[in-house]
Design an enzyme around this catalytic site. Sequence first.
Site, PDB file in Angstrom:
ATOM      1  CG  ASP A 246       2.440  10.143   9.894  1.00  0.00           C
ATOM      2  OD1 ASP A 246       1.577   9.241   9.975  1.00  0.00           O
ATOM      3  OD2 ASP A 246       3.038  10.420   8.840  1.00  0.00           O
TER       4      ASP A 246
ATOM      5  CG  ASP B  84      -9.081   6.353   6.739  1.00  0.00           C
ATOM      6  OD1 ASP B  84     -10.120   6.902   7.089  1.00  0.00           O
ATOM      7  OD2 ASP B  84      -8.414   6.738   5.756  1.00  0.00           O
TER       8      ASP B  84
ATOM      9  CD  GLU C 278      -2.764   0.438  11.896  1.00  0.00           C
ATOM     10  OE1 GLU C 278      -1.791   0.906  12.504  1.00  0.00           O
ATOM     11  OE2 GLU C 278      -2.795   0.285  10.658  1.00  0.00           O
ATOM     12  CG  ASP C 279      -1.958   4.395  13.599  1.00  0.00           C
ATOM     13  OD1 ASP C 279      -2.552   3.579  12.848  1.00  0.00           O
ATOM     14  OD2 ASP C 279      -1.124   5.215  13.164  1.00  0.00           O
TER      15      ASP C 279
ATOM     16  CE  LYS D 264      -9.683   9.210  10.268  1.00  0.00           C
ATOM     17  NZ  LYS D 264      -9.044   9.866   9.107  1.00  0.00           N
TER      18      LYS D 264
ATOM     19  NE  ARG E 273       5.424   8.550  12.346  1.00  0.00           N
ATOM     20  CZ  ARG E 273       4.515   7.882  11.649  1.00  0.00           C
ATOM     21  NH1 ARG E 273       3.439   7.433  12.242  1.00  0.00           N
ATOM     22  NH2 ARG E 273       4.681   7.685  10.353  1.00  0.00           N
TER      23      ARG E 273
ATOM     24  CG  PHE F  60      -5.587  13.638   8.527  1.00  0.00           C
ATOM     25  CD1 PHE F  60      -5.650  12.465   7.792  1.00  0.00           C
ATOM     26  CD2 PHE F  60      -4.363  14.026   9.066  1.00  0.00           C
ATOM     27  CE1 PHE F  60      -4.508  11.699   7.571  1.00  0.00           C
ATOM     28  CE2 PHE F  60      -3.220  13.255   8.850  1.00  0.00           C
ATOM     29  CZ  PHE F  60      -3.298  12.090   8.095  1.00  0.00           C
TER      30      PHE F  60
HETATM   31  P1  IMP Z   1      -6.581   2.208   6.083  1.00  0.00           P
HETATM   32  O1  IMP Z   1      -5.845   1.153   5.364  1.00  0.00           O
HETATM   33  O2  IMP Z   1      -7.262   3.148   5.166  1.00  0.00           O
HETATM   34  O3  IMP Z   1      -7.526   1.670   7.131  1.00  0.00           O
HETATM   35  O4  IMP Z   1      -5.505   3.118   6.737  1.00  0.00           O
HETATM   36  C1  IMP Z   1      -4.968   2.940   7.959  1.00  0.00           C
HETATM   37  C2  IMP Z   1      -3.694   3.736   8.099  1.00  0.00           C
HETATM   38  O5  IMP Z   1      -3.814   5.040   7.527  1.00  0.00           O
HETATM   39  C3  IMP Z   1      -3.406   3.978   9.556  1.00  0.00           C
HETATM   40  O6  IMP Z   1      -2.554   2.996  10.040  1.00  0.00           O
HETATM   41  C4  IMP Z   1      -2.736   5.330   9.548  1.00  0.00           C
HETATM   42  O7  IMP Z   1      -1.334   5.163   9.376  1.00  0.00           O
HETATM   43  C5  IMP Z   1      -3.272   6.039   8.341  1.00  0.00           C
HETATM   44  N1  IMP Z   1      -4.340   7.012   8.707  1.00  0.00           N
HETATM   45  C6  IMP Z   1      -5.663   6.916   8.451  1.00  0.00           C
HETATM   46  N2  IMP Z   1      -6.343   7.966   8.936  1.00  0.00           N
HETATM   47  C7  IMP Z   1      -5.422   8.743   9.542  1.00  0.00           C
HETATM   48  C8  IMP Z   1      -5.518   9.988  10.280  1.00  0.00           C
HETATM   49  O8  IMP Z   1      -6.580  10.591  10.487  1.00  0.00           O
HETATM   50  N3  IMP Z   1      -4.339  10.466  10.766  1.00  0.00           N
HETATM   51  C9  IMP Z   1      -3.146   9.838  10.595  1.00  0.00           C
HETATM   52  N4  IMP Z   1      -3.016   8.678   9.930  1.00  0.00           N
HETATM   53  C10 IMP Z   1      -4.150   8.134   9.406  1.00  0.00           C
HETATM   54 MG    MG Z   2      -0.540   3.113  10.328  1.00  0.00          MG
END
Ligand code: IMP
Ligand code: MG
Length: 176
Positions: free
Chosen positions: A156, A100, A96-97, A128, A162, A149
């Site tokens: 993106d 969050d 995963e990138d 994070k 990206r 962010f």
């Molecule tokens: P989560 O489900 O809240 O952990 O979200 C994860 C996904 O949200 C990641 O795979 C990203 O695609 C997107 N995301 C969360 N934070 C960022 C950010 O700071 N920049 C870009 N994409 C983010």
């Molecule tokens: Mg993602």
Amino acid sequence: MNKEVESILFSEEEIESKCLELGQKISKDYDEEILVVGILKGAVPFMAELVKRIELPIKMDFMDVSSYEGSVSTGKVKILKDVENDVRGKDVLIVEDIIDTGNTLSYLTELFKLRGAKSVCICSLLTKPSRREKDVNVKYIGFEIEDYFVVGYGMDYNERFRNLPYIGVLAEEVYK
Ligand code: IMP
Ligand code: MG
């Protein structure tokens, strides 16, 4: 540097050497083939760099999920594209990138376990921790960041940025 990016957090060189480090760790931890599952589209540049540093037989697969609109997490996970491999009995490594809230990965970890994967581990370029809502065990982490962010190296804002070769903080005026 792109004018909509406020500052660079990690350069291409820093990211590449982190991929080498992670690839070496992963290569030591497994002794059989692993199924590397990249989460589209953000994980693509990271996964491309990472798999070159894994010295094990691997298979690559992809999944596309959505839980985001703009820069706000909706908390719901929807599968837009599923993996093509049967994960039963496999060692799955989700790439995963960024993590969050943890919603996406806690959902996917459970899903692969329910489908009978032998093991499910996560490798994320960024995390994070201050934003976490769901507990997820991330075995391999590139970098820990504050609540910015960020964009670039796959990440993106509304599908833009990206392709930046570095990770940067998006300037506030872009999303305000
Ligand atoms: P989560 O489900 O809240 O952990 O979200 C994860 C996904 O949200 C990641 O795979 C990203 O695609 C997107 N995301 C969360 N934070 C960022 C950010 O700071 N920049 C870009 N994409 C983010
Ligand atoms: Mg993602």
